[in-house]
Design an enzyme around this catalytic site. Structure first.
Site, PDB file in Angstrom:
ATOM      1  N   GLY A 198       3.794  -6.710   0.323  1.00  0.00           N
ATOM      2  CA  GLY A 198       3.923  -6.218   1.690  1.00  0.00           C
ATOM      3  C   GLY A 198       2.523  -6.090   2.233  1.00  0.00           C
ATOM      4  O   GLY A 198       1.790  -5.205   1.831  1.00  0.00           O
ATOM      5  N   HIS A 199       2.117  -7.022   3.080  1.00  0.00           N
ATOM      6  CA  HIS A 199       0.750  -7.047   3.594  1.00  0.00           C
ATOM      7  C   HIS A 199       0.750  -6.632   5.060  1.00  0.00           C
ATOM      8  O   HIS A 199       1.329  -7.326   5.897  1.00  0.00           O
ATOM      9  CB  HIS A 199       0.146  -8.447   3.415  1.00  0.00           C
ATOM     10  CG  HIS A 199       0.011  -8.843   1.970  1.00  0.00           C
ATOM     11  ND1 HIS A 199      -0.494 -10.044   1.560  1.00  0.00           N
ATOM     12  CD2 HIS A 199       0.300  -8.153   0.837  1.00  0.00           C
ATOM     13  CE1 HIS A 199      -0.502 -10.092   0.229  1.00  0.00           C
ATOM     14  NE2 HIS A 199      -0.010  -8.957  -0.233  1.00  0.00           N
ATOM     15  N   GLN A 255      -0.189  -8.549  -4.827  1.00  0.00           N
ATOM     16  CA  GLN A 255      -0.331  -7.538  -5.891  1.00  0.00           C
ATOM     17  C   GLN A 255      -1.823  -7.328  -6.203  1.00  0.00           C
ATOM     18  O   GLN A 255      -2.650  -7.519  -5.339  1.00  0.00           O
ATOM     19  CB  GLN A 255       0.459  -7.929  -7.151  1.00  0.00           C
ATOM     20  CG  GLN A 255       1.972  -7.849  -6.976  1.00  0.00           C
ATOM     21  CD  GLN A 255       2.577  -9.061  -6.297  1.00  0.00           C
ATOM     22  OE1 GLN A 255       2.359 -10.190  -6.708  1.00  0.00           O
ATOM     23  NE2 GLN A 255       3.337  -8.849  -5.249  1.00  0.00           N
ATOM     24  N   ASP A 283      -1.712  -3.256  -2.802  1.00  0.00           N
ATOM     25  CA  ASP A 283      -1.841  -2.483  -1.561  1.00  0.00           C
ATOM     26  C   ASP A 283      -3.274  -2.085  -1.242  1.00  0.00           C
ATOM     27  O   ASP A 283      -3.514  -1.045  -0.616  1.00  0.00           O
ATOM     28  CB  ASP A 283      -0.944  -1.224  -1.610  1.00  0.00           C
ATOM     29  CG  ASP A 283       0.508  -1.580  -1.844  1.00  0.00           C
ATOM     30  OD1 ASP A 283       0.940  -2.638  -1.351  1.00  0.00           O
ATOM     31  OD2 ASP A 283       1.207  -0.807  -2.519  1.00  0.00           O
ATOM     32  N   LYS A 312      -5.139  -6.261   1.458  1.00  0.00           N
ATOM     33  CA  LYS A 312      -5.365  -7.715   1.472  1.00  0.00           C
ATOM     34  C   LYS A 312      -4.964  -8.328   2.814  1.00  0.00           C
ATOM     35  O   LYS A 312      -5.656  -9.200   3.343  1.00  0.00           O
ATOM     36  CB  LYS A 312      -4.572  -8.385   0.331  1.00  0.00           C
ATOM     37  CG  LYS A 312      -4.999  -7.904  -1.048  1.00  0.00           C
ATOM     38  CD  LYS A 312      -4.102  -8.439  -2.138  1.00  0.00           C
ATOM     39  CE  LYS A 312      -2.715  -7.845  -2.124  1.00  0.00           C
ATOM     40  NZ  LYS A 312      -2.609  -6.437  -2.544  1.00  0.00           N
TER      41      LYS A 312
HETATM   42  P1  GDP Z   1      -1.899  -5.126   0.972  1.00  0.00           P
HETATM   43  O1  GDP Z   1      -0.588  -5.196   0.275  1.00  0.00           O
HETATM   44  O2  GDP Z   1      -3.046  -5.269   0.031  1.00  0.00           O
HETATM   45  O3  GDP Z   1      -2.003  -6.056   2.128  1.00  0.00           O
HETATM   46  O4  GDP Z   1      -2.013  -3.643   1.558  1.00  0.00           O
HETATM   47  P2  GDP Z   1      -0.837  -2.844   2.339  1.00  0.00           P
HETATM   48  O5  GDP Z   1      -0.707  -3.416   3.687  1.00  0.00           O
HETATM   49  O6  GDP Z   1       0.375  -2.740   1.503  1.00  0.00           O
HETATM   50  O7  GDP Z   1      -1.455  -1.383   2.358  1.00  0.00           O
HETATM   51  C1  GDP Z   1      -2.676  -1.104   2.936  1.00  0.00           C
HETATM   52  C2  GDP Z   1      -2.465  -0.048   4.037  1.00  0.00           C
HETATM   53  O8  GDP Z   1      -3.704   0.500   4.412  1.00  0.00           O
HETATM   54  C3  GDP Z   1      -1.865  -0.617   5.298  1.00  0.00           C
HETATM   55  O9  GDP Z   1      -1.036   0.363   5.885  1.00  0.00           O
HETATM   56  C4  GDP Z   1      -3.079  -0.876   6.171  1.00  0.00           C
HETATM   57  O10 GDP Z   1      -2.785  -0.856   7.539  1.00  0.00           O
HETATM   58  C5  GDP Z   1      -3.955   0.266   5.797  1.00  0.00           C
HETATM   59  N1  GDP Z   1      -5.403   0.005   5.866  1.00  0.00           N
HETATM   60  C6  GDP Z   1      -6.077  -1.135   5.575  1.00  0.00           C
HETATM   61  N2  GDP Z   1      -7.405  -0.936   5.637  1.00  0.00           N
HETATM   62  C7  GDP Z   1      -7.584   0.350   5.971  1.00  0.00           C
HETATM   63  C8  GDP Z   1      -8.742   1.168   6.150  1.00  0.00           C
HETATM   64  O11 GDP Z   1      -9.882   0.749   5.994  1.00  0.00           O
HETATM   65  N3  GDP Z   1      -8.523   2.477   6.463  1.00  0.00           N
HETATM   66  C9  GDP Z   1      -7.288   3.002   6.628  1.00  0.00           C
HETATM   67  N4  GDP Z   1      -7.176   4.300   6.937  1.00  0.00           N
HETATM   68  N5  GDP Z   1      -6.169   2.263   6.459  1.00  0.00           N
HETATM   69  C10 GDP Z   1      -6.316   0.963   6.127  1.00  0.00           C
HETATM   70  P1  IMO Z   2       1.112  -6.159  -2.489  1.00  0.00           P
HETATM   71  O1  IMO Z   2       0.908  -7.655  -2.402  1.00  0.00           O
HETATM   72  C1  IMO Z   2       1.970  -2.708  -4.993  1.00  0.00           C
HETATM   73  C2  IMO Z   2       4.661  -3.318  -8.384  1.00  0.00           C
HETATM   74  C3  IMO Z   2       6.012  -2.644  -8.325  1.00  0.00           C
HETATM   75  C4  IMO Z   2       6.280  -2.441  -9.791  1.00  0.00           C
HETATM   76  C5  IMO Z   2       5.678  -3.704 -10.423  1.00  0.00           C
HETATM   77  C6  IMO Z   2       6.691  -4.807 -10.671  1.00  0.00           C
HETATM   78  O2  IMO Z   2       1.655  -5.546  -1.265  1.00  0.00           O
HETATM   79  O3  IMO Z   2      -0.135  -5.509  -2.985  1.00  0.00           O
HETATM   80  P2  IMO Z   2       8.084  -6.504  -9.193  1.00  0.00           P
HETATM   81  O4  IMO Z   2       8.888  -6.305  -7.953  1.00  0.00           O
HETATM   82  O5  IMO Z   2       6.957  -7.450  -9.025  1.00  0.00           O
HETATM   83  O6  IMO Z   2       8.927  -6.798 -10.371  1.00  0.00           O
HETATM   84  O7  IMO Z   2       7.432  -5.058  -9.497  1.00  0.00           O
HETATM   85  O8  IMO Z   2       4.703  -4.152  -9.516  1.00  0.00           O
HETATM   86  N1  IMO Z   2       4.350  -4.176  -7.220  1.00  0.00           N
HETATM   87  C7  IMO Z   2       3.493  -3.846  -6.253  1.00  0.00           C
HETATM   88  N2  IMO Z   2       2.782  -2.719  -6.052  1.00  0.00           N
HETATM   89  N3  IMO Z   2       1.811  -3.753  -4.158  1.00  0.00           N
HETATM   90  C8  IMO Z   2       2.490  -4.899  -4.346  1.00  0.00           C
HETATM   91  O9  IMO Z   2       2.261  -6.013  -3.604  1.00  0.00           O
HETATM   92  C9  IMO Z   2       3.415  -4.973  -5.416  1.00  0.00           C
HETATM   93  N4  IMO Z   2       4.246  -5.928  -5.876  1.00  0.00           N
HETATM   94  C10 IMO Z   2       4.806  -5.430  -6.983  1.00  0.00           C
HETATM   95  O10 IMO Z   2       5.952  -1.432  -7.625  1.00  0.00           O
HETATM   96  O11 IMO Z   2       5.553  -1.342 -10.262  1.00  0.00           O
HETATM   97 MG    MG Z   3       1.191  -4.070   0.069  1.00  0.00          MG
END
Ligand code: GDP
Ligand code: IMO
Ligand code: MG
Length: 422
Positions: free
Chosen positions: A41-42, A224, A14, A17
């Site tokens: 979840g991107h 991840q 998270d 990415k």
């Molecule tokens: P990913 O899994 O690495 O793609 O990241 P996620 O989408 O799960 O979580 C990142 C969260 O931070 C999302 O809700 C984005 O919209 C938000 N986000 C990304 N970059 C920034 C930033 O620079 N500032 C803020 N405030 N939010 C951001």
């Molecule tokens: P993105 O790509 C954050 C965590 C789960 C759990 C562990 C194992 O959005 O960054 P799994 O379902 O793979 O067996 O879970 O890894 N986890 C993540 N945490 N971002 C993710 O993906 C994750 N994918 C798995 O919360 O602790």
């Molecule tokens: Mg994510």
């Protein structure tokens, strides 16, 4: 020959990415996922639109881009179908833009049940899995029992499916008291398989290497983060794939000599969702504020993310294992109002100061912090590095010095536009 550039999360996932891949895609013709599955979840935000991608690469919304689901990915036909139908509803020609590796493994309904049964049996020591069936599917892959997309094309696909399912049913019987019924879900799953037959199943290692030879720019999108890697993460509280850079080689068929730039993404603080060690976790008001201002809730499960200060010991470890060539810092804007900001620069392990990541992060590991003065102003509207407050630049340059890697991109908000490229 054009080398493959890579985007990786360096923490516990998270990091942002999705946003970064979306920002970088104008420079790439192909975006490819190489590991993970719908546990990811991107999030992408542009204009008034927001999307959460799980298995589809984050290049899908850019005109003309090709998006590859590589052999290292595990795919749930239900989740992927749902995702693709949502994207298609935006007028995106998904059938043209998405390629699926024949060697990508398929998540069965019973894989999800096995995930749930295993977590329930672990009780308090559960991993905190997203329960998408990731672990059991990779277990069947390495156990040499898995079902792959290429199998969908075989005449006896349903028999192969039933054979694996019945193995799972036997396994599930070992979990006393675990009740389940996949009849309805199985129908949706089969419908998903039918829908996906409308897509191109490819020998992705050949296609990807053809692109490389033809100088087509490819971006590999990690899911991840490095601290969730099956080998190098905080085992056993990890996911079941290699999230580190080496995963690109095995998950797409790209030779190590053909890896180009490695973009390592990190949040200016730290989060983790699910169980497992997290030395800089904050249980106080500051931790709550990071979560509240940063909207730190899982994009897939909605679970609140645990929050804490940036952990430089873990970050340096990830930079080392991944061979990061450029850093990308996200979400510093969340700390705009903070008087003081801390970075863990070492750990005290059983009373002794160490600078490297120990074998176990659980137990007696206490972070040693370096303190920084907060910048106390809104940075989200800034678009040039020179315009950042001095305190902010000190924070950035400290991380660069400590890691030895330049921070090339700074993100100051979720939108595509809120990005500074140095
Ligand atoms: P990913 O899994 O690495 O793609 O990241 P996620 O989408 O799960 O979580 C990142 C969260 O931070 C999302 O809700 C984005 O919209 C938000 N986000 C990304 N970059 C920034 C930033 O620079 N500032 C803020 N405030 N939010 C951001
Ligand atoms: P993105 O790509 C954050 C965590 C789960 C759990 C562990 C194992 O959005 O960054 P799994 O379902 O793979 O067996 O879970 O890894 N986890 C993540 N945490 N971002 C993710 O993906 C994750 N994918 C798995 O919360 O602790
Ligand atoms: Mg994510």
């Amino acid at each position: 020959m054009k080398k493959v550039d890579v985007v990786l999360g360096l923490q516990w996932g998270d990091e942002g990415k999705g946003k970064v891949v979306d920002v970088l895609t104008p420079n790439y013709a192909v975006v490819a996922r190489f590991q993970g599955g719908p546990n990811a979840g991107h999030s992408l935000h542009f204009g008034d639109k927001s999307f959460v991608l799980r298995t589809v690469p984050s290049g899908i919304f850019r005109d003309g881009s090709i998006n590859v689901i590589g052999n290292g990915v595990v795919v749930d036909p239900v989740s992927l179908t749902e995702e693709l139908k949502n994207i298609a509803a935006q007028g995106i020609p998904v059938q043209e833009k998405l390629l699926i590796s024949k060697k990508a493994h398929i998540i069965l309904p019973t894989h999800r049940m096995l995930d749930a049964a295993s977590e329930a049996a672990k009780g308090k020591s559960k991993i905190g899995s997203t329960l998408k069936g990731i672990g059991p599917t990779y277990m069947d892959k390495t156990g040499r029992n898995g079902l792959r997309f290429g199998d969908v094309l075989a005449e006896d696909f349903v028999e192969r499916y039933n054979k694996l399912k019945s193995k799972h049913v036997d396994m599930l019987a070992q979990y006393a008291g675990f009740e389940y019924d996949v009849t309805e879900y199985e129908k949706t799953w089969m419908e998903g398989i039918e829908y996906l037959r409308g897509f191109r199943f490819i020998d992705s290692e050949h296609e990807v290497n053809k692109f490389i030879e033809q100088d087509v720019a490819i971006l590999a999108e990690g899911a991840q983060g490095s601290m969730l890697d099956i080998d190098f993460g905080t085992y056993p509280f990890v996911t079941s794939s290699n999230t580190v850079c080496a995963g690109v080689c095995t998950g797409l068929g790209v030779a190590p000599t053909k890896i180009g730039d490695v973009y390592g993404i990190f949040k200016a603080y730290c989060t983790r969702v699910g169980s497992g060690p997290f030395p800089t976790e904050l249980f106080d008001e500051t931790g709550k504020e990071l979560g509240r201002i940063g909207h730190e809730f899982g994009a897939v499960t909605g679970r609140p993310r645990r929050c804490g200060w940036l952990d430089l010991v873990a970050l340096k470890y990830a930079v080392m294992v991944d061979g990061v060539t450029q850093l990308i810092m996200m979400k510093a804007d969340v700390m705009d109002g903070f008087d003081t900001i801390k970075i863990a620069t070492a750990y005290k392990v059983n009373g002794e100061v160490v600078n490297h990541l120990p074998y176990e992060l659980s137990g007696d590991v206490e972070p040693v912090y370096t303190e920084f003065k907060g910048w106390k102003s809104r940075i989200s509207d800034i678009r040039r590095y020179e315009d950042f407050p001095a305190e902010f630049k000190q924070y950035v340059e400290f991380i660069e010095r400590e890691t030895g890697v330049p921070i090339k991109i700074i993100s100051v908000g979720p939108d595509r536009e809120e990005t500074i490229v140095r």
